[in-house]
Scaffold this motif. Structure first.
Motif, short mmCIF file in Angstrom:
data_model
loop_
_atom_site.label_atom_id
_atom_site.label_comp_id
_atom_site.label_asym_id
_atom_site.label_seq_id
_atom_site.Cartn_x
_atom_site.Cartn_y
_atom_site.Cartn_z
N PRO A 199 0.67 -1.20 -0.01
CA PRO A 199 0.00 0.10 0.08
C PRO A 199 0.90 1.29 0.05
O PRO A 199 0.36 2.32 -0.55
CB PRO A 199 -0.98 -0.22 1.21
CG PRO A 199 -0.87 -1.65 1.47
CD PRO A 199 0.24 -1.88 0.90
N ALA A 200 1.93 1.20 0.61
CA ALA A 200 2.92 2.53 0.64
C ALA A 200 3.61 2.88 -0.51
O ALA A 200 3.63 3.82 -0.70
CB ALA A 200 3.65 2.19 2.00
N THR A 201 3.85 1.96 -1.35
CA THR A 201 4.39 1.94 -2.73
C THR A 201 3.47 1.72 -3.88
O THR A 201 4.04 1.65 -4.88
CB THR A 201 5.73 1.31 -2.53
OG1 THR A 201 5.22 0.00 -2.64
CG2 THR A 201 6.72 1.53 -1.55
N ALA A 202 2.33 1.61 -3.62
CA ALA A 202 1.38 0.94 -4.79
C ALA A 202 1.36 2.03 -5.85
O ALA A 202 1.20 3.21 -5.73
CB ALA A 202 0.06 0.85 -4.10
N THR A 203 1.39 1.27 -6.93
CA THR A 203 0.84 2.26 -8.29
C THR A 203 -0.60 2.35 -8.16
O THR A 203 -1.16 1.44 -7.97
CB THR A 203 1.49 1.34 -9.49
OG1 THR A 203 2.81 1.28 -9.40
CG2 THR A 203 1.04 2.13 -10.74
N LEU A 204 -0.79 3.59 -8.52
CA LEU A 204 -2.42 3.86 -8.72
C LEU A 204 -2.79 3.56 -10.26
O LEU A 204 -2.11 4.09 -11.16
CB LEU A 204 -2.70 5.24 -8.46
CG LEU A 204 -2.35 5.59 -6.77
CD1 LEU A 204 -2.65 6.97 -6.37
CD2 LEU A 204 -3.13 4.55 -5.87
N TYR A 205 -3.92 3.11 -10.46
CA TYR A 205 -4.60 2.87 -11.68
C TYR A 205 -5.90 3.50 -12.02
O TYR A 205 -6.96 3.62 -11.12
CB TYR A 205 -4.80 1.28 -12.16
CG TYR A 205 -3.35 0.52 -11.80
CD1 TYR A 205 -2.59 0.33 -12.80
CD2 TYR A 205 -3.13 0.15 -10.55
CE1 TYR A 205 -1.40 -0.32 -12.77
CE2 TYR A 205 -1.96 -0.50 -10.48
CZ TYR A 205 -0.95 -0.93 -11.66
OH TYR A 205 0.13 -1.55 -11.19
#
Length: 326
Positions: free
Chosen positions: A12-18
């Motif tokens: 969650p802390a480094t997640a790519t957003l889509y």
């Protein structure tokens, strides 16, 4: 042969957003390449539906009816009656409000194989204000007989639901968000209509969400875990039909249920869950959503914060249900 969507595994802390519209449009192109029955219809919304590439690759199977949503659904019904599989794509606020009679009669009553793709749903159009917020669509669509309603949570589920829809019999409404989300499902996820996805186990309380609220429910479960409360997280993407067994299991094996949706608190996910509990197994509930008002103008993130549709809001609702202080 469909092309699976691939997203990298992230925390969650480094997640790519889509943007789930990308997954939907890529899936639709893949489906059209494999099946000549697949066609797309828009109401002067080629850019916001992300179908420019589709229109160039399949111009003979792309129809722009102009700003005429009632006609849009009617043309889709006619194409379905002729053996095509039309994907009727438009802003959810206009598609579900202006064309509700056609959705009810031409699709639900007639049981035609039309797939409604409600784009930029919820409060994603934030700054355009109440006329463009689509917070009533779940309450409207889930009560239409024969109309399946699906609210994907991430790009993987969006693509999986799109590919499933091609072989589904009957009309379907897919609520596609443009608000950035992270991937919450694993590679290889298979969508099953009428089934909830258990994303986290827990026996203290159950958090149920769909769409953009699922990742926030997972974050709330993380913070609850830090204070010794183990939350079950269910992705209730299948709004109609709903996974009754999952709801009743949550009611009987946890101390209560919190629902969270980017929609009106009345009539949508929370309402559907409450109906099940009222008849079969009454249980403590908290329903998070827009509380019966017209949502104001502002960014999507501001609006979610304004209505407590955040991980912190879900966390606090869970504590309130359990009788504990935030």
């Amino acid at each position: 042969m469909s092309t699976p969507l691939t997203v990298p595994a992230t925390s969650p802390a480094t997640a790519t957003l889509y943007d789930c519209r990308d997954a939907y449009s890529q899936a639709l192109e893949s489906m059209a390449a494999a099946d000549p029955r697949v066609c797309a219809l828009v109401s002067d919304s080629v850019s916001s539906t992300k179908l420019k590439s589709f229109s160039q690759k399949f111009p003979e199977r792309f129809v722009n009816v102009g700003i005429a949503e009632q006609n849009l659904v009617g043309v889709g019904a006619g194409l379905a009656a002729s053996g095509m599989v039309p994907y009727v794509c438009a802003a959810s606020c206009f598609l579900t409000a202006r064309a509700m009679e056609q959705i009810k009669v031409d699709l639900g009553y007639s049981k035609l194989n039309v797939r409604l793709c409600g784009m930029s749903s919820g409060m994603a159009y934030g700054e355009l204000g109440p006329t463009h917020h689509s917070i009533e669509d779940l309450a409207w669509t889930r009560i239409i007989p024969n109309l399946s309603v699906v609210v994907p949570a991430d790009p993987l589920e969006t693509a999986a639901a799109m590919h499933y829809s091609l072989q589904h019999i009957g009309p379907m409404f897919l609520r596609i968000s443009r608000m950035p989300v992270r991937a919450v499902h694993q590679q290889g996820f298979q969508f099953t209509l009428g089934k909830a996805s258990t994303l986290r186990a827990g026996n203290d309380i159950t958090l149920m969400a769909n769409g953009v609220m699922v990742s926030r429910a997972l974050d709330a479960a993380d913070t609850l875990d830090q204070i010794g409360i183990h939350a079950r997280v269910l992705n209730m993407s299948s709004m109609s039909p709903m996974d009754v067994d999952a709801v009743l299991d949550a009611a009987s094996t946890t101390r209560g249920i919190v629902t969270a949706e980017e929609a009106l608190a009345a009539g949508g996910l929370g309402g559907a869950v409450a109906e099940i509990l009222a008849v079969h197994h009454p249980a403590p509930m908290r329903i998070l959503g827009v509380p019966g008002v017209f949502a104001p103008t502002g960014s999507a993130e501001f609006l979610l914060e304004h209505f407590g549709l955040t991980a912190r809001g879900i966390h606090n609702a869970a504590l309130d249900l359990l009788g504990e202080k935030p």
